[in-house]
Write an enzyme that holds these catalytic residues in place. Structure first.
Site, short mmCIF file in Angstrom:
data_model
loop_
_atom_site.label_atom_id
_atom_site.label_comp_id
_atom_site.label_asym_id
_atom_site.label_seq_id
_atom_site.Cartn_x
_atom_site.Cartn_y
_atom_site.Cartn_z
N ASP A 1 8.40 8.33 4.55
CA ASP A 1 8.63 8.40 3.12
C ASP A 1 9.03 9.84 2.82
O ASP A 1 9.22 10.64 3.73
CB ASP A 1 7.39 7.97 2.33
CG ASP A 1 7.73 7.51 0.91
OD1 ASP A 1 7.83 8.37 0.02
OD2 ASP A 1 7.92 6.30 0.70
N ALA B 1 0.85 -1.19 0.00
CA ALA B 1 0.00 0.00 0.00
C ALA B 1 0.88 1.23 0.00
O ALA B 1 2.11 1.14 0.15
CB ALA B 1 -0.92 0.00 1.22
N LYS B 2 0.28 2.40 -0.17
CA LYS B 2 1.03 3.65 -0.09
C LYS B 2 0.07 4.79 0.20
O LYS B 2 -1.07 4.78 -0.24
CB LYS B 2 1.75 3.93 -1.42
CG LYS B 2 2.96 4.83 -1.26
CD LYS B 2 4.10 4.09 -0.62
CE LYS B 2 5.37 4.93 -0.56
NZ LYS B 2 6.50 4.17 0.00
N GLY B 3 0.57 5.77 0.96
CA GLY B 3 -0.17 7.00 1.18
C GLY B 3 0.60 8.17 0.60
O GLY B 3 1.84 8.15 0.57
#
Length: 408
Positions: free
Chosen positions: A129, A92-94
Site C-alpha cells: 500500500d 481489513a487494513k493496516g
C-alpha cells in the site's frame, strides 16, 4: 487492553468510537487495534472490518499522519471491494504513522508485523500500500519466517509450497509496463476508465486524462491509458504537476521515477509545463484519476474539478461532501471499491488458482470483469441522481459466508 511482548510495543484493542469517518458506517468494525513502537514512538493500527471464512484482506500503508480513522475507512473499503468482486474473504487494513523515507522505516514495519503476527499468521492477508511496496513487506515476512505477505491464506492451502510458488511467479511475471503484481491494479483502473469512455461514446484518442500520483496504481493506470491511445496530459507526483496539452510521453517519464515514485525533473522535456502539485485536480480533462493519497478531493477544492468523470484509484480519494458537490454538478465519481479493486481481486484469483503467471489470462479476466461492472453502474447512475457509490452499494447484495474456502 491487551499487552503484547514488551519488546514489540503496546497493543490496545477495543470498540472506542473514532471521529466521524469519511463515509459513515452503518455498523462497527469487527476489530480495532493500535500499537506503539517502543523504539521510535510510531503508532500503527489494524482494523478488521469484516471476517469471511475467518479471513480478511487489505494492505499495510505507512505515511506520516496516518490515523485510526483513515485505516478504518480503508478497511471498510476493502470489505466493499471483496463484496463487489464476490471474493471469499472480508476486509481489513493496516496503517503506520511514520515517514517511509526515514532510515528506521524498515525496522518499524518489521516490529509492527511482529506485533500483529497472531492476525497475520491466521486471519489477515496483507500486501503493499502507500509507502510500502510489495517487495518490502515480503522481505519483512521472510525475515519473520512467514515467507510471503499472503501467508495467512497460503497456510490454509492444500499444498502451501506449490501455492507460494504460484503466487511468487504471478507477482513477478513480466507484463507490458512492468512486473504483473505491480501493474495489475493500474491496469484495472485503466479498464474502468475505458469502460466509462465506451459507455459515454467518447473517442478514445480524443479523451484526455489527468493522474494524481505515479506509484504502482497511478503509474500503471497512466501507462495503460497511454497505451490504449488516450491523451494523458497531466501527471502529478510529490514534486508537482507535469502538464502538456498535446499529451505526455508517459512510459518515458515513468522510466525516470526514483524509489519514492518521483519523476526526475532533469529528464523532463522542455515542452512540458511544470505546475504546482495541486494543479492536477483542476486540469481541463475528461477524466481525473486521484491515485495518490486519501481525501485528496475535498469541499475546499472540489469546485475546481472540471473533469466530467472522477475515477478513484486511491482509496477514499473523495470526501462525502465533495462527492455530493460533484454529483450535483453532473460529475460521476467512480468509487475506489470498484475502480481500484482489480489488485485485490487478482491477488485472490491467483491464490485460488483462477489465474497464473500468464499476463494475458489475468488481463482478459480483469478487463471483462471491470467493463461489466463499470458499464452497469454508469447505466444505472444515468437513470437517477444518486452518487455512483450509492448505486454500487445497492448492487452488492447479501454476502455468502463461505464456511469453507479451498485454496489449491
Amino acid at each position: 487492553m491487551t499487552i503484547a511482548d514488551p519488546s514489540l510495543g503496546r497493543i490496545v484493542s477495543g470498540r472506542q468510537q473514532p471521529s466521524t469517518p469519511a463515509h459513515a458506517p452503518a455498523r462497527e468494525p469487527y476489530l480495532r487495534m493500535s500499537w506503539t513502537d517502543p523504539e521510535t514512538g510510531a503508532v500503527g493500527h489494524l482494523v478488521v472490518d469484516t471476517l469471511v471464512s475467518g479471513l480478511a484482506t487489505g494492505g499495510t500503508r505507512m505515511r506520516a499522519g496516518c490515523t485510526l480513522r483513515e485505516v478504518e475507512d480503508l478497511a471498510r473499503g476493502m470489505s466493499n471491494k471483496t463484496a463487489t468482486f464476490d471474493l471469499p474473504v472480508g476486509g481489513a487494513k493496516g496503517g503506520i504513522d511514520f515517514d517511509p523515507k526515514d532510515s528506521r522505516a524498515y525496522g518499524v514495519l518489521t516490529r509492527f508485523c511482529e506485533a500483529m503476527r497472531p492476525w497475520l499468521d491466521r486471519h489477515w492477508v496483507t500486501a503493499e500500500d502507500l509507502g510500502v511496496p510489495q517487495h518490502l513487506i515480503d522481505d519483512v515476512f521472510d525475515d519473520l519466517g512467514m515467507g510471503q505477505s499472503y501467508h495467512a491464506a497460503i497456510s490454509r492451502s492444500a499444498d502451501p509450497a506449490r501455492t507460494t510458488d504460484r503466487v511468487r511467479a504471478g507477482l513477478h511475471a513480466t507484463a507490458p509496463g512492468g512486473p504483473l503484481g505491480d501493474v495489475i491494479g493500474g491496469y484495472g483502473v485503466a479498464q474502468a476508465c475505458l469502460a466509462a469512455t465506451e459507455h459515454r461514446g467518447w473517442d478514445v484518442t480524443h479523451t484526455t486524462v489527468a493522474v494524481q500520483g505515479v506509484g504502482t496504481m497511478g503509474g500503471g493506470a497512466a501507462w495503460y491509458l497511454h497505451d490504449a491511445g488516450t491523451r494523458v496530459v497531466a501527471l502529478a507526483d510529490a514534486l508537482g504537476t507535469l502538464y502538456d496539452p498535446t499529451g505526455l510521453d508517459v512510459p518515458a517519464l515513468l522510466e525516470t521515477r526514483n524509489e519514492y515514485g518521483e519523476i526526475d525533473r532533469d529528464r523532463v522535456p522542455a515542452s512540458v509545463h511544470l505546475l504546482p502539485r495541486e494543479a492536477v485536480l483542476s486540469a481541463n480533462v475528461d477524466i481525473l484519476i486521484p491515485a495518490a493519497v486519501s481525501y485528496a478531493i475535498t469541499a475546499d477544492n472540489c469546485d475546481g474539478v472540471t473533469a466530467s468523470l472522477v475515477v478513484e484509484a486511491a482509496n477514499a480519494a473523495t470526501t462525502p461532501d465533495a462527492e455530493a458537490g460533484l454529483t450535483r454538478r453532473g460529475i460521476a465519481v467512480l468509487p475506489d471499491f470498484v475502480a481500484n479493486a482489480g489488485a485485490v481481486a487478482w491477488a485472490w484469483w491467483l491464490l485460488l488458482g483462477y489465474v497464473d503467471d500468464d499476463p494475458a489470462v489475468s488481463f482478459e479476466r480483469l478487463g471483462a470483469e471491470m467493463r461489466n461492472r463499470v458499464s452497469g453502474l454508469l447505466y444505472s447512475w444515468d437513470l437517477g441522481e444518486r452518487p455512483v457509490r450509492a448505486v454500487a452499494h445497492a448492487a452488492m447484495g447479501q454476502r455468502p459466508m463461505y464456511a469453507e474456502i479451498h485454496i489449491p
